[in-house]
Write a protein that holds these residues in place. Structure first.
Motif, PDB file in Angstrom:
ATOM      1  N   GLU B  80     -41.868 -42.376 -63.764  1.00 26.67           N
ATOM      2  CA  GLU B  80     -40.976 -42.422 -64.813  1.00 26.67           C
ATOM      3  C   GLU B  80     -40.892 -43.777 -65.704  1.00 26.67           C
ATOM      4  O   GLU B  80     -41.022 -45.022 -64.941  1.00 26.67           O
ATOM      5  N   VAL B  89     -38.632 -41.471 -69.824  1.00 28.86           N
ATOM      6  CA  VAL B  89     -39.810 -40.471 -70.038  1.00 28.86           C
ATOM      7  C   VAL B  89     -40.450 -40.186 -68.535  1.00 28.86           C
ATOM      8  O   VAL B  89     -40.641 -41.082 -67.632  1.00 28.86           O
ATOM      9  N   TYR B  91     -43.638 -38.531 -66.490  1.00 27.93           N
ATOM     10  CA  TYR B  91     -44.943 -38.246 -66.759  1.00 27.93           C
ATOM     11  C   TYR B  91     -45.203 -37.657 -65.273  1.00 27.93           C
ATOM     12  O   TYR B  91     -44.926 -38.408 -64.311  1.00 27.93           O
ATOM     13  N   HIS B 106     -48.365 -45.897 -74.362  1.00 32.65           N
ATOM     14  CA  HIS B 106     -46.760 -46.150 -74.194  1.00 32.65           C
ATOM     15  C   HIS B 106     -46.381 -47.364 -74.169  1.00 32.65           C
ATOM     16  O   HIS B 106     -45.505 -47.860 -74.940  1.00 32.65           O
ATOM     17  N   ILE B 112     -45.088 -42.216 -76.865  1.00 31.52           N
ATOM     18  CA  ILE B 112     -44.874 -41.151 -75.648  1.00 31.52           C
ATOM     19  C   ILE B 112     -46.086 -40.504 -75.746  1.00 31.52           C
ATOM     20  O   ILE B 112     -46.529 -39.659 -76.775  1.00 31.52           O
ATOM     21  N   THR B 117     -46.089 -35.225 -70.004  1.00 28.37           N
ATOM     22  CA  THR B 117     -44.851 -35.425 -69.765  1.00 28.37           C
ATOM     23  C   THR B 117     -44.381 -33.978 -68.851  1.00 28.37           C
ATOM     24  O   THR B 117     -45.052 -33.106 -69.311  1.00 28.37           O
TER      25      THR B 117
END
Lengths: 190, 122
Positions: B80, B89, B91, B106, B112, B117
């Motif tokens: 995160e 975000v 992942y 990122h 992003i 994600t």
């Protein structure tokens, strides 16, 4: 299951961190004549009461709320027992917990130890407020890394400073390699 | 064998820099899931890729930390990223290669990588 014993150690040592241990001692000792590899993880954390201790190796027991299984200790126990080895866990509330896994070194079922360097660097850098003591030896000869000693030298420089982390990595790699020299010429792979 | 002597040199070098870390409210947190599920799925090399990558690129306002199980075990290793003023975000199924990409795109450039994600799964 974990593909390396060092991953079991990383996982089980996280329990010590969660138990608010200030000091976590990890040892990996190899005894070639006895054909054993013994891993011990000892902490001075909150410990467990009898009920928790009795259930801790049950995969369907966990204290967490996010999922219904607790596989860490079960995996470690299984990894040791499938080699013909043994597993013990002792704990006392307020004193700490002691986990000991004995592996039969030459067993076909024994996972490789894997990178204890990666495990120790992860533990130390992610928990710079705790002390870790790591001992590695083969037939009684080896080395110790104790973050309490390092902290004394470092003063207020934190253990997770990249330069310190990289020093710890080199220290562990070099000393592990020197310790493993005793096995040169044998068929034994740790 | 390597001794503790070298640590003294590191101390001298680093002492002047202690306390210069950015304020908490400007720090981006990279949080790697390190419970049994994460470790079994390969979180240790992912954590290593992030800590070493962030140090190498001298991203002083990025902190790499760990968390336990967040209940999404099948998507581990999960990482995160929490940047101030931005939504979290998440992942999923991260590996060291994806970690290197996440650092470059990122953390360095602020882009992003949508396809890595958890939203790409839904």
């Amino acid at each position: 299951m974990m593909p390396e014993i060092s991953l079991n150690i990383l996982d089980v040592a996280q329990n010590s961190v969660k138990a608010k241990a200030a000091r976590i001692e990890i040892s990996v000792r190899v005894f070639t004549k006895e054909d054993r590899l013994v891993v011990e993880i000892r902490d001075n954390g909150s410990g467990m009461d009898e009920t928790t201790l009795a259930n801790v190796t049950d995969p369907f027991f966990t204290t967490r709320k996010t999922r219904k299984v607790g596989l860490g200790v079960s995996f470690f126990k299984l990894a040791a027992e499938t080699t013909g080895g043994s597993f013990t866990i002792g704990s006392e509330p307020g004193t700490g917990t002691d986990v000991c896994a004995t592996f039969v070194l030459s067993s076909f079922n024994r996972m490789p130890l894997g990178s204890m360097t990666d495990t120790m660097v992860s533990l130390i850098t992610m928990n710079p407020d705790r002390d870790f003591c790591y001992r590695y030896e083969i037939n009684g000869e080896g080395f110790t890394l104790d973050t309490a000693e390092m902290r004394e030298i470092l003063g207020e420089v934190p253990l997770n400073t990249p330069e310190v982390a990289s020093y710890i990595r080199d220290f562990l790699d070099e000393n592990t390699a020197s310790t493993n020299l005793v096995l040169a010429g044998t068929e034994i792979i740790i | 064998m390597k001794s503790l002597e070298e640590l003294k040199a590191i101390r001298e070098k680093m002492q002047s820099k202690v306390g210069l870390r950015s304020e908490d409210n400007s720090v981006t947190r990279v949080v790697v899931g390190m419970a049994t599920c994460g470790i079994a799925a390969g979180a240790r090399p992912v954590l290593k890729a992030f800590t070493e990558g962030v140090a190498e690129k001298k991203l002083d306002d990025v902190v790499v930390t760990q968390t336990g199980c967040i209940g999404l075990c099948k998507y581990e290793p999960i990482v995160e990223i929490m940047a101030p003023g931005h939504e979290k975000v998440t992942y999923i199924k991260v590996n060291p290669e994806k970690a290197a990409e996440i650092i470059d795109r990122h953390l360095v450039k602020g882009q992003i990588i949508a396809e890595y994600t958890i939203n790409a799964m839904k």
